[in-house]
Design a protein around this motif. Structure first.
Motif, PDB file in Angstrom:
ATOM      1  N   PHE A 196       0.802  -1.217   0.000  1.00 40.38           N
ATOM      2  CA  PHE A 196       0.000   0.000   0.000  1.00 40.38           C
ATOM      3  C   PHE A 196       0.834   1.265   0.000  1.00 40.38           C
ATOM      4  O   PHE A 196       0.295   2.365  -0.023  1.00 40.38           O
ATOM      5  CB  PHE A 196      -0.937   0.003   1.215  1.00 40.38           C
ATOM      6  CG  PHE A 196      -1.789  -1.224   1.323  1.00 40.38           C
ATOM      7  CD1 PHE A 196      -2.500  -1.703   0.232  1.00 40.38           C
ATOM      8  CD2 PHE A 196      -1.883  -1.915   2.510  1.00 40.38           C
ATOM      9  CE1 PHE A 196      -3.290  -2.836   0.333  1.00 40.38           C
ATOM     10  CE2 PHE A 196      -2.667  -3.049   2.636  1.00 40.38           C
ATOM     11  CZ  PHE A 196      -3.367  -3.512   1.534  1.00 40.38           C
ATOM     12  N   HIS A 197       2.171   1.107   0.077  1.00 44.52           N
ATOM     13  CA  HIS A 197       3.092   2.245   0.074  1.00 44.52           C
ATOM     14  C   HIS A 197       2.774   3.215   1.204  1.00 44.52           C
ATOM     15  O   HIS A 197       2.818   4.428   1.039  1.00 44.52           O
ATOM     16  CB  HIS A 197       3.051   2.958  -1.274  1.00 44.52           C
ATOM     17  CG  HIS A 197       3.246   2.042  -2.437  1.00 44.52           C
ATOM     18  ND1 HIS A 197       4.434   1.383  -2.686  1.00 44.52           N
ATOM     19  CD2 HIS A 197       2.385   1.628  -3.408  1.00 44.52           C
ATOM     20  CE1 HIS A 197       4.304   0.629  -3.766  1.00 44.52           C
ATOM     21  NE2 HIS A 197       3.082   0.752  -4.220  1.00 44.52           N
ATOM     22  N   GLU A 198       2.422   2.653   2.361  1.00 38.71           N
ATOM     23  CA  GLU A 198       2.084   3.482   3.505  1.00 38.71           C
ATOM     24  C   GLU A 198       2.747   2.896   4.747  1.00 38.71           C
ATOM     25  O   GLU A 198       2.470   1.781   5.146  1.00 38.71           O
ATOM     26  CB  GLU A 198       0.566   3.533   3.704  1.00 38.71           C
ATOM     27  CG  GLU A 198       0.138   4.486   4.791  1.00 38.71           C
ATOM     28  CD  GLU A 198       0.725   5.864   4.584  1.00 38.71           C
ATOM     29  OE1 GLU A 198       1.566   6.274   5.414  1.00 38.71           O
ATOM     30  OE2 GLU A 198       0.351   6.529   3.602  1.00 38.71           O
ATOM     31  N   SER A 199       3.664   3.643   5.332  1.00 39.82           N
ATOM     32  CA  SER A 199       4.404   3.133   6.479  1.00 39.82           C
ATOM     33  C   SER A 199       4.451   4.119   7.637  1.00 39.82           C
ATOM     34  O   SER A 199       5.188   3.929   8.589  1.00 39.82           O
ATOM     35  CB  SER A 199       5.836   2.783   6.073  1.00 39.82           C
ATOM     36  OG  SER A 199       6.508   3.933   5.580  1.00 39.82           O
ATOM     37  N   GLY A 200       3.673   5.204   7.561  1.00 40.39           N
ATOM     38  CA  GLY A 200       3.700   6.203   8.621  1.00 40.39           C
ATOM     39  C   GLY A 200       3.269   5.625   9.961  1.00 40.39           C
ATOM     40  O   GLY A 200       2.440   4.698  10.019  1.00 40.39           O
ATOM     41  N   ASP A 201       3.821   6.181  11.033  1.00 40.87           N
ATOM     42  CA  ASP A 201       3.485   5.691  12.367  1.00 40.87           C
ATOM     43  C   ASP A 201       1.997   5.789  12.651  1.00 40.87           C
ATOM     44  O   ASP A 201       1.403   4.880  13.239  1.00 40.87           O
ATOM     45  CB  ASP A 201       4.264   6.483  13.425  1.00 40.87           C
ATOM     46  CG  ASP A 201       5.749   6.181  13.405  1.00 40.87           C
ATOM     47  OD1 ASP A 201       6.115   5.078  12.962  1.00 40.87           O
ATOM     48  OD2 ASP A 201       6.533   7.048  13.831  1.00 40.87           O
TER      49      ASP A 201
ATOM     50  N   THR B 250      -7.870   4.606   2.729  1.00 36.41           N
ATOM     51  CA  THR B 250      -8.190   4.574   1.304  1.00 36.41           C
ATOM     52  C   THR B 250      -7.661   3.313   0.647  1.00 36.41           C
ATOM     53  O   THR B 250      -8.353   2.667  -0.163  1.00 36.41           O
ATOM     54  CB  THR B 250      -7.589   5.806   0.601  1.00 36.41           C
ATOM     55  OG1 THR B 250      -8.173   6.998   1.155  1.00 36.41           O
ATOM     56  CG2 THR B 250      -7.846   5.769  -0.897  1.00 36.41           C
ATOM     57  N   ALA B 251      -6.451   2.918   1.022  1.00 32.52           N
ATOM     58  CA  ALA B 251      -5.823   1.745   0.400  1.00 32.52           C
ATOM     59  C   ALA B 251      -6.539   0.455   0.726  1.00 32.52           C
ATOM     60  O   ALA B 251      -6.511  -0.498  -0.071  1.00 32.52           O
ATOM     61  CB  ALA B 251      -4.359   1.651   0.839  1.00 32.52           C
ATOM     62  N   ILE B 252      -7.194   0.382   1.905  1.00 31.91           N
ATOM     63  CA  ILE B 252      -7.824  -0.869   2.296  1.00 31.91           C
ATOM     64  C   ILE B 252      -9.343  -0.815   2.179  1.00 31.91           C
ATOM     65  O   ILE B 252     -10.048  -1.651   2.745  1.00 31.91           O
ATOM     66  CB  ILE B 252      -7.425  -1.262   3.735  1.00 31.91           C
ATOM     67  CG1 ILE B 252      -7.766  -0.146   4.729  1.00 31.91           C
ATOM     68  CG2 ILE B 252      -5.941  -1.595   3.816  1.00 31.91           C
ATOM     69  CD1 ILE B 252      -7.399  -0.486   6.175  1.00 31.91           C
TER      70      ILE B 252
END
Length: 293
Positions: A157-162, A242-244
């Motif tokens: 998902f290119h999302e790794s923010g805390d 949004t990604a999920i």
């Protein structure tokens, strides 16, 4: 996100590696206790509805009672692992937030355990592999998380923010709150009456969207207490939501969207309900079981 400010929870456990298994067959939840009945009544008043009718037509929850399975033994999680430390900080803040909200309604919040696992795990709801992703089991009141899911968020998902990762944990704790206030029990009743679970207006979607809203409520209260959000954190959580979304995942996997098979809600719905909770900090804004969603 300045998550290091958070109080560390003592409720994080490590179940290790069981080798995996099929997806969880959710069920095995216990009956609703008197405290849950009282809090459900309070929740009904907040929603301006008869609490017995909260989910009578379109609620959400777990499938019917399933055969009980033994929960996999767990031990205290490693104290020197940064990922575990992060999980403990976020879980601790959910404990403080929901403890305050329940106390304001004259009730005591029962804290869930959060169990870390690798590859697979046995729960009171059945066996689950890491492919299932994070989930909550009402049968043992535990949140289950394979830390590899956070790596998957980055890769897929290119999302790794805390804060995106915190949102995932807060969503699952939202299911625990639903269990405590009787949502799961009401859903089982609705399922037995033949209510539709899947689909754009199904019970499953409504339940998941309420958990998103509860995650937003948590984010609001934790920010007031810790002032730990930084520029881009909310956007990070919104990107994760949004990604999920069902539509995004279906489009990615099969090139088309099938609303009749939705279980969690669209990307837009997930963002909307998280923001409804975050903007208000009010569980009364989280009634996804009435009207359109």
């Amino acid at each position: 996100m300045l998550w290091d400010k958070g109080r560390r929870s003592d409720n994080v456990e490590d179940a290790g590696d069981s080798g995996g298994g099929g997806g969880p067959s959710f069920g095995g939840g216990r009956g609703l206790g008197i405290g849950g009945i009282i809090l459900l009544a309070i929740l009904g008043l907040v929603f301006y509805k008869d609490p017995t009718a909260l989910l009578s037509q379109d609620g959400a929850g777990a499938p019917p009672q399933a055969q009980q399975r033994q929960t996999q033994p767990a031990r205290p999680a490693a104290a020197n692992d940064p990922q575990v430390d992060f999980v403990r900080a976020i879980l601790g803040e959910t404990e403080d937030t929901w403890g305050e909200i329940f106390a304001a309604n004259g009730q005591e919040y029962t804290q869930p355990k959060l169990v870390l696992f690798r590859n697979g795990v046995r729960t009171a709801c059945g066996s689950a592999s890491s492919a299932v992703g994070p989930f909550y089991c009402p049968g043992d009141q535990r949140v289950y998380l394979d830390l590899g899911f956070f790596q998957q968020m980055q890769q897929q998902f290119h999302e790794s923010g805390d804060f995106a990762r915190a949102y995932v944990i807060a969503h699952e704790v939202g299911h625990h709150v639903q269990n405590l206030v009787g949502v799961f029990a009401k859903v089982n009743e609705a399922r037995r009456r033949g209510a539709r679970m899947e689909g754009a207006n199904g019970l499953s979607v409504r339940q998941e969207l309420q958990a998103d809203c509860f995650a937003g409520v948590w984010a609001n209260h934790s920010q007031q207490r810790q002032h730990w959000l930084q520029a881009g954190d909310i956007e990070s959580a919104m990107n994760a939501a949004t990604a999920i979304g069902d539509d995004a995942l279906q489009e990615q996997a099969q090139g088309r969207v099938v609303p009749d098979s939705f279980t969690h809600g669209t990307s837009a719905q997930r963002v909307h309900w998280f923001k409804a909770g975050f903007d208000s900090g009010d569980i009364g804004k989280c009634n996804t079981f009435s009207g359109s969603i």
